[in-house]
Write an enzyme that holds these catalytic residues in place. Structure first.
Site, PDB file in Angstrom:
ATOM      1  N   ARG A  19      58.687  54.790 136.047  1.00 15.14           N
ATOM      2  CA  ARG A  19      59.068  55.942 135.222  1.00 15.14           C
ATOM      3  C   ARG A  19      59.419  55.529 133.786  1.00 15.14           C
ATOM      4  O   ARG A  19      59.949  56.317 133.013  1.00 15.14           O
ATOM      5  CB  ARG A  19      60.236  56.687 135.877  1.00 15.14           C
ATOM      6  CG  ARG A  19      59.760  57.529 137.072  1.00 15.14           C
ATOM      7  CD  ARG A  19      60.845  58.415 137.585  1.00 15.14           C
ATOM      8  NE  ARG A  19      62.048  57.650 137.833  1.00 15.14           N
ATOM      9  CZ  ARG A  19      63.257  58.182 137.948  1.00 15.14           C
ATOM     10  NH1 ARG A  19      63.426  59.468 137.830  1.00 15.14           N
ATOM     11  NH2 ARG A  19      64.311  57.426 138.185  1.00 15.14           N
ATOM     12  N   ARG A  39      57.559  56.620 124.172  1.00 17.95           N
ATOM     13  CA  ARG A  39      57.732  57.788 123.308  1.00 17.95           C
ATOM     14  C   ARG A  39      56.969  57.557 122.007  1.00 17.95           C
ATOM     15  O   ARG A  39      57.181  56.538 121.354  1.00 17.95           O
ATOM     16  CB  ARG A  39      59.235  57.919 123.034  1.00 17.95           C
ATOM     17  CG  ARG A  39      59.666  59.274 122.644  1.00 17.95           C
ATOM     18  CD  ARG A  39      61.160  59.283 122.406  1.00 17.95           C
ATOM     19  NE  ARG A  39      61.942  59.540 123.586  1.00 17.95           N
ATOM     20  CZ  ARG A  39      63.246  59.270 123.673  1.00 17.95           C
ATOM     21  NH1 ARG A  39      63.870  58.708 122.660  1.00 17.95           N
ATOM     22  NH2 ARG A  39      63.916  59.544 124.762  1.00 17.95           N
ATOM     23  N   ARG A  53      73.086  45.576 144.625  1.00 14.89           N
ATOM     24  CA  ARG A  53      73.228  44.625 143.517  1.00 14.89           C
ATOM     25  C   ARG A  53      74.568  44.929 142.872  1.00 14.89           C
ATOM     26  O   ARG A  53      75.052  46.063 142.915  1.00 14.89           O
ATOM     27  CB  ARG A  53      72.129  44.817 142.457  1.00 14.89           C
ATOM     28  CG  ARG A  53      70.757  44.421 142.887  1.00 14.89           C
ATOM     29  CD  ARG A  53      70.549  42.936 143.018  1.00 14.89           C
ATOM     30  NE  ARG A  53      70.661  42.232 141.743  1.00 14.89           N
ATOM     31  CZ  ARG A  53      70.692  40.892 141.665  1.00 14.89           C
ATOM     32  NH1 ARG A  53      70.655  40.146 142.746  1.00 14.89           N
ATOM     33  NH2 ARG A  53      70.768  40.301 140.469  1.00 14.89           N
ATOM     34  N   ARG A  76      73.675  42.476 129.117  1.00 17.02           N
ATOM     35  CA  ARG A  76      74.031  43.248 127.926  1.00 17.02           C
ATOM     36  C   ARG A  76      75.470  42.969 127.493  1.00 17.02           C
ATOM     37  O   ARG A  76      76.265  42.449 128.278  1.00 17.02           O
ATOM     38  CB  ARG A  76      73.805  44.748 128.122  1.00 17.02           C
ATOM     39  CG  ARG A  76      74.516  45.364 129.291  1.00 17.02           C
ATOM     40  CD  ARG A  76      74.170  46.856 129.372  1.00 17.02           C
ATOM     41  NE  ARG A  76      75.089  47.553 130.257  1.00 17.02           N
ATOM     42  CZ  ARG A  76      75.188  48.869 130.354  1.00 17.02           C
ATOM     43  NH1 ARG A  76      74.428  49.650 129.601  1.00 17.02           N
ATOM     44  NH2 ARG A  76      76.038  49.421 131.186  1.00 17.02           N
ATOM     45  N   GLU A  93      77.931  41.665 130.541  1.00 20.84           N
ATOM     46  CA  GLU A  93      77.566  42.036 131.919  1.00 20.84           C
ATOM     47  C   GLU A  93      76.502  41.085 132.449  1.00 20.84           C
ATOM     48  O   GLU A  93      75.491  40.858 131.786  1.00 20.84           O
ATOM     49  CB  GLU A  93      77.006  43.462 131.956  1.00 20.84           C
ATOM     50  CG  GLU A  93      78.055  44.508 131.697  1.00 20.84           C
ATOM     51  CD  GLU A  93      77.498  45.938 131.816  1.00 20.84           C
ATOM     52  OE1 GLU A  93      78.242  46.859 131.497  1.00 20.84           O
ATOM     53  OE2 GLU A  93      76.318  46.103 132.208  1.00 20.84           O
ATOM     54  N   TYR A 108      71.559  55.750 143.943  1.00 23.55           N
ATOM     55  CA  TYR A 108      72.037  55.668 142.575  1.00 23.55           C
ATOM     56  C   TYR A 108      72.013  57.085 142.035  1.00 23.55           C
ATOM     57  O   TYR A 108      70.967  57.733 142.003  1.00 23.55           O
ATOM     58  CB  TYR A 108      71.169  54.759 141.679  1.00 23.55           C
ATOM     59  CG  TYR A 108      71.725  54.825 140.278  1.00 23.55           C
ATOM     60  CD1 TYR A 108      72.769  53.993 139.897  1.00 23.55           C
ATOM     61  CD2 TYR A 108      71.305  55.802 139.374  1.00 23.55           C
ATOM     62  CE1 TYR A 108      73.362  54.115 138.656  1.00 23.55           C
ATOM     63  CE2 TYR A 108      71.889  55.937 138.130  1.00 23.55           C
ATOM     64  CZ  TYR A 108      72.925  55.087 137.779  1.00 23.55           C
ATOM     65  OH  TYR A 108      73.530  55.228 136.559  1.00 23.55           O
ATOM     66  N   ASP A 131      73.409  59.524 138.744  1.00 24.34           N
ATOM     67  CA  ASP A 131      74.152  59.626 137.496  1.00 24.34           C
ATOM     68  C   ASP A 131      75.339  60.560 137.711  1.00 24.34           C
ATOM     69  O   ASP A 131      75.406  61.283 138.706  1.00 24.34           O
ATOM     70  CB  ASP A 131      73.233  60.172 136.389  1.00 24.34           C
ATOM     71  CG  ASP A 131      72.481  59.043 135.682  1.00 24.34           C
ATOM     72  OD1 ASP A 131      73.002  57.915 135.635  1.00 24.34           O
ATOM     73  OD2 ASP A 131      71.376  59.300 135.174  1.00 24.34           O
TER      74      ASP A 131
END
Ligand SMILES: Cc1cc2nc3c(=O)[nH]c(=O)nc-3n(C[C@H](O)[C@H](O)[C@H](O)COP(=O)(O)OP(=O)(O)OC[C@H]3O[C@@H](n4cnc5c(N)ncnc54)[C@H](O)[C@@H]3O)c2cc1C
Length: 367
Positions: A173, A177, A250, A281, A301, A348, A350
């Protein structure tokens, strides 16, 4: 008649939103939370005047009008547009892939037509290769340059496995752009609660009886005996003592540092996409809400293997785990327990998805 209509285990955003809906419908609700605070993994702590995300940065984004209107009616939100950057051997690139990224990689690319032509050239040698792995899919859809610079090493650090083995479903996915637009999300609404996610969950829980510091699993029978129905948003395998097997996850290792600097990286989220840097990150917390402080707090992280006892953060959705999760779900329903939230459903989700799930579950329960 029992003391409560509903027992909700977990005061994360799922439990708090469900409690809000049920209490508003006039139901007697008891919430149990094993930590000393609500908000679950969205929990924040204030240090040096800065709201620190303790388990990964959380940015609220949604196109769900009901969810947005609910959260913004609970606590004020501050607009925030997520525009992370990727650092590859010290060169910075825009994320997600858009015209800025293409121009940064190939300065001669200026228009959509240039970008499409360049991508087609890059991908041409790989047409017809096996697209079942991340590597195969990327080579044939975005070509070797974008893949090497922004996907390969980052994804391998994230999953601890080679992209030549990882299933391409995790990348399919990936948005491309063809506009000069660094806004990471496509959603209609985006922001963060000014007083933090704890303020949001506390507002949702206002007026509901919440018992903190109690592990439901240590005395399941006693707590279930207090209510007509139980909804459980903890780990679904833990509910049955892992009797059918342990679900895999994970996790992340967080390394927080307070620096005697006003500003470290000039933005909230910098991703590291090469393999010479072990972290995935660096988050600089003050930039989410534009907080002012003479010092700054950053968190590095690192993606890591999960072992029981560590934060279960990202489900490993392979055949074994999905089968096991659905078996546990059936076992829970048989015991009259509704599993919910990200841990109870092994997904997962959001924040807006988890609130939507709570509202939908709540309405089903009430109907
Ligand atoms: C690293 C990371 C970053 C993320 N960033 C974003 C983002 O930027 N934007 C976004 O929209 N979403 C993000 N998410 C998703 C978001 O965190 C989840 O949607 C949301 O937190 C899920 O809420 P929940 O209530 O289902 O789970 P949780 O927040 O995990 O809450 C579950 C609660 O149940 C409690 N509990 C568990 N077992 C028991 C027990 N036996 N007894 C009592 N209490 C128990 C736990 O202590 C916890 O408080 C991110 C997720 C991760 C992992």
């Amino acid at each position: 008649m029992k003391e409560y209509d509903y027992l909700i285990v977990g005061a994360g955003l799922y439990g708090a939103s469900l409690a809000y809906l049920l209490r508003k419908a006039g139901k007697r609700v008891l919430v149990l939370e094993k930590e000393g605070h609500s908000a679950g993994i969205c929990h924040q702590e204030r240090e040096e005047g800065i709201l620190v995300h303790t388990r990964g940065a959380h940015i609220f984004h949604t196109s769900d009008e009901e969810v947005w209107s609910l959260v913004t009616s609970m606590t004020p939100f501050r607009p925030y547009i997520n525009q992370p950057k990727a650092n590859y051997h010290g060169r910075l690139f825009s994320m997600p892939f858009n015209m800025n990224t293409f121009h940064q990689l190939w300065p001669e690319v200026e228009t959509e037509e240039d970008a499409r032509r360049k991508l087609a050239e890059e991908c041409a040698p790989y047409q017809g290769i096996d697209e079942g792995t991340v590597e195969g899919w990327c080579l044939s859809h975005i070509g070797p340059t974008l893949y090497e610079t922004l996907v390969k090493h980052y994804t391998e650090k994230q999953w601890g496995r080679s992209c030549a083995e990882l299933d391409s479903s995790i990348i399919r996915r990936l948005p491309l752009r063809f506009r000069y637009d660094d806004n990471y999300f496509n959603d209609a609404f985006q922001g963060l609660p000014e007083q933090g996610y704890d303020a949001l969950s506390e507002a949702l829980l206002a007026g509901t009886k919440v018992v903190y510091g109690v592990d439901f699993l240590e005395n399941k029978g006693k707590w279930m005996g207090l209510a007509e129905k139980t909804i459980y948003s903890g780990p679904i395998d833990a509910l049955f003592g892992y009797s059918a097997g342990t679900l895999s996850w994970r996790t992340l290792k967080f390394e927080k540092e307070t620096l005697d600097l006003e500003d470290f990286q000039g933005m909230a989220v910098m991703n590291y996409t090469d393999d010479t840097v072990p972290w995935t990150r660096i988050v600089e917390h003050k930039h989410f809400l534009g907080e002012r402080s003479s010092r700054t707090i950053i968190t590095r992280e690192y993606s890591d293997e999960w072992t029981p006892g560590r934060d279960a953060l990202y489900p490993v959705k392979d055949e074994r785990n999905l089968g096991l999760a659905s078996r546990y779900k059936e076992m829970a329903l048989k015991e009259g327990i509704l599993p919910g939230g990200r841990l109870g459903t092994y997904q997962y989700l959001d924040m807006d998805d988890v609130i939507r799930l709570a509202l939908d579950d709540g309405r089903k329960i009430l109907s």
